[in-house]
Design an enzyme around this catalytic site. Structure first.
Site, mmCIF file in Angstrom:
data_model
loop_
_atom_site.group_PDB
_atom_site.id
_atom_site.type_symbol
_atom_site.label_atom_id
_atom_site.label_comp_id
_atom_site.label_asym_id
_atom_site.label_seq_id
_atom_site.Cartn_x
_atom_site.Cartn_y
_atom_site.Cartn_z
ATOM 1 N N CYS A 65 0.845 -1.189 0.000
ATOM 2 C CA CYS A 65 0.000 0.000 0.000
ATOM 3 C C CYS A 65 0.880 1.239 0.000
ATOM 4 O O CYS A 65 2.072 1.170 0.284
ATOM 5 C CB CYS A 65 -0.953 0.015 1.190
ATOM 6 S SG CYS A 65 -0.233 0.545 2.732
ATOM 7 N N LYS A 66 0.262 2.347 -0.345
ATOM 8 C CA LYS A 66 0.957 3.636 -0.359
ATOM 9 C C LYS A 66 0.581 4.390 0.904
ATOM 10 O O LYS A 66 -0.588 4.442 1.281
ATOM 11 C CB LYS A 66 0.545 4.438 -1.581
ATOM 12 C CG LYS A 66 1.155 5.830 -1.639
ATOM 13 C CD LYS A 66 0.606 6.633 -2.787
ATOM 14 C CE LYS A 66 -0.803 7.055 -2.459
ATOM 15 N NZ LYS A 66 -1.431 7.919 -3.426
#
Length: 190
Positions: A65-66
């Site tokens: 994920c970012k």
């Protein structure tokens, strides 16, 4: 359950329950001379390790994920993470409040009502950061997690080796360490 994803995928991170391992004897140190301003910006969650059974049960479904780290008004950090959940992008923000020395923070889970410590153990600011989180969901329910953050979606092999060695030094076993696969979903700027 969304709270679980917030915590795992944020510091990728905290507040998940499950089967527990004995905590190691050694204390985790904090990055010497931590420079919070250099820590700001975009990171990708590249690796996780936890004593929670939730990770072992769900790790095949997890992906990178970012996260974006921004300064908070109280001197802490806002950690905003975007991740894929049920084929949709979800975004969650956690407030990491200062807790003593630079690089040490606390996070209060609104879901569990528990407080977790979050430490930036090591970072070069440009490529990687190792974070360690610990707390308790209740009596006898200790929670520990290590997270590898990378400035890119493809961390170097040496960083993965460093993370694995750090995790093993904290008492995590191979089955509790996972490197998250890259994804093109939920990674664009928003």
């Amino acid at each position: 359950m969304a709270t679980h994803h917030t915590l795992w995928m944020g510091l990728a991170l905290l507040g998940v329950l499950g089967g527990l391992q004995a905590a190691p004897e050694a204390q985790v140190s904090v990055q010497p001379n931590f420079q919070q301003d250099k820590f700001l910006g975009r990171w990708f969650s590249a690796g996780l390790a936890s004593n929670s059974s939730w990770l072992r049960e769900k790790k095949a479904a997890l992906s990178m994920c970012k996260s974006v780290v921004a300064p908070a008004a109280d001197g802490g950090l806002n950690l905003t993470s975007t991740f894929l959940r049920k084929n949709q992008c979800e975004t969650r923000t956690m407030l990491l409040q200062p807790a003593g020395s630079l690089g040490s923070y606390s996070y209060r889970s609104p879901h569990w009502g528990s407080t977790y410590s979050v430490s930036v153990v090591e970072t070069d600011y440009d490529q990687y950061a190792l974070l360690y989180s610990q707390g308790s969901k209740g009596p006898g329910e200790d929670f520990r997690m290590a997270t590898l953050y990378s400035r890119t979606q493809t961390p170097r092999a040496e960083l993965k080796e460093k993370f694995t060695a750090f995790c093993k030094a904290q008492g995590f076993t191979e089955d509790t360490i996972v490197f998250l696969p890259q994804t093109d979903k939920c990674m664009t700027e928003q």
